[in-house]
Motif scaffolding. Structure first.
Motif, PDB file in Angstrom:
ATOM      1  N   PRO A  88       0.866  -1.248   0.093  1.00 33.14           N
ATOM      2  CA  PRO A  88      -0.053   0.029  -0.051  1.00 33.14           C
ATOM      3  C   PRO A  88       0.885   1.346  -0.131  1.00 33.14           C
ATOM      4  O   PRO A  88       1.755   1.375   0.763  1.00 33.14           O
ATOM      5  N   SER A  89       0.409   2.314  -0.656  1.00 34.47           N
ATOM      6  CA  SER A  89       1.263   3.475  -0.754  1.00 34.47           C
ATOM      7  C   SER A  89       0.936   4.384   0.566  1.00 34.47           C
ATOM      8  O   SER A  89       1.923   5.102   0.737  1.00 34.47           O
ATOM      9  N   ARG A  90       0.095   4.081   1.174  1.00 30.80           N
ATOM     10  CA  ARG A  90      -0.194   4.895   2.608  1.00 30.80           C
ATOM     11  C   ARG A  90      -0.358   3.620   3.457  1.00 30.80           C
ATOM     12  O   ARG A  90      -1.119   2.722   3.382  1.00 30.80           O
ATOM     13  N   LEU A  91       0.540   3.544   4.843  1.00 32.73           N
ATOM     14  CA  LEU A  91       0.592   2.730   5.752  1.00 32.73           C
ATOM     15  C   LEU A  91      -0.279   3.144   6.839  1.00 32.73           C
ATOM     16  O   LEU A  91      -0.138   4.373   7.154  1.00 32.73           O
ATOM     17  N   ARG A  92      -1.001   2.503   7.619  1.00 28.63           N
ATOM     18  CA  ARG A  92      -1.710   3.077   8.877  1.00 28.63           C
ATOM     19  C   ARG A  92      -0.854   3.198   9.774  1.00 28.63           C
ATOM     20  O   ARG A  92       0.146   2.220  10.057  1.00 28.63           O
ATOM     21  N   ALA A  93      -0.799   4.034  10.700  1.00 32.30           N
ATOM     22  CA  ALA A  93      -0.132   4.463  11.805  1.00 32.30           C
ATOM     23  C   ALA A  93      -0.278   3.148  12.910  1.00 32.30           C
ATOM     24  O   ALA A  93      -1.430   3.054  13.243  1.00 32.30           O
ATOM     25  N   LYS A 124      -4.477   8.867  11.100  1.00 33.75           N
ATOM     26  CA  LYS A 124      -4.452   7.363  10.741  1.00 33.75           C
ATOM     27  C   LYS A 124      -3.326   6.874   9.842  1.00 33.75           C
ATOM     28  O   LYS A 124      -2.968   5.686  10.075  1.00 33.75           O
ATOM     29  N   TYR A 125      -2.543   7.630   9.388  1.00 27.58           N
ATOM     30  CA  TYR A 125      -1.523   7.432   8.307  1.00 27.58           C
ATOM     31  C   TYR A 125      -0.224   7.876   9.008  1.00 27.58           C
ATOM     32  O   TYR A 125       0.072   8.907   9.238  1.00 27.58           O
ATOM     33  N   THR A 126       0.880   7.041   8.556  1.00 27.11           N
ATOM     34  CA  THR A 126       2.180   7.506   9.167  1.00 27.11           C
ATOM     35  C   THR A 126       2.891   8.412   8.102  1.00 27.11           C
ATOM     36  O   THR A 126       3.433   9.506   8.805  1.00 27.11           O
ATOM     37  N   ASP A 127       2.479   8.874   6.975  1.00 27.25           N
ATOM     38  CA  ASP A 127       2.967  10.038   6.344  1.00 27.25           C
ATOM     39  C   ASP A 127       2.478  11.373   6.784  1.00 27.25           C
ATOM     40  O   ASP A 127       3.161  12.163   6.821  1.00 27.25           O
ATOM     41  N   GLU A 128       1.292  11.546   7.495  1.00 25.85           N
ATOM     42  CA  GLU A 128       0.771  12.515   8.271  1.00 25.85           C
ATOM     43  C   GLU A 128       1.389  12.816   9.488  1.00 25.85           C
ATOM     44  O   GLU A 128       1.471  13.899  10.155  1.00 25.85           O
TER      45      GLU A 128
END
Length: 139
Positions: free
Chosen positions: A7-12, A49-53
């Motif tokens: 997935p391009s975005r991983l959940r934190a 919710k996401y690690t990039d955030e």
């Protein structure tokens, strides 16, 4: 998803949030953030919710210094042991040069002195790791 199925975005995860929260709290303790900024960022950390955030919350803060590894001969007892082994080795070499023996006989005692220092350093390093990981005091 990208082409590899990742997935391009991983959940934190909770550990990701706790790591970022500790960085924000440390920055607040150092005076880099005001109390209101710390509260705002901490509330945002636990709602993301996401690690990039998560990375955006600490992008304006300095990166923490990397942890230094303990030196193998960092314990004072190991340093004393090493000093004694070096002094004994020097004395053995001096004794060999004074005696007119053709072969270098101090090699074997010096080898065992070096092995004793190495084992001592390994045991001390294992004790320190055990103390840090489990929290038990070792005498």
């Amino acid at each position: 998803m990208d082409t590899n199925g990742i997935p391009s975005r991983l959940r934190a995860a909770d550990t990701d949030r706790e790591r970022i929260a500790s960085l924000i709290q440390a920055a607040g303790g150092e005076g880099r953030l005001t109390l209101e900024e710390v509260e705002d960022r901490l509330s945002a950390v636990y709602s993301i919710k996401y690690t990039d955030e998560l990375a955006t919350l600490t992008s304006d803060l300095p990166k923490p210094a990397p942890k230094r590894r303990q030196a193998a001969f960092g314990h004072p007892a190991v340093r004393v042991h090493l000093a004694v082994a070096v002094v004994l080795s020097v004395l053995l070499i001096v004794r060999w040069t004074v005696s007119e023996v053709p072969f270098f006989w101090p090699a074997m005692p010096m080898f065992w002195l070096a092995m004793s220092v190495l084992v001592h350093a390994c045991v001390r390093g294992a004790r320190r790791r055990f103390e840090r990981e489990d929290g038990f005091a070792v005498a």
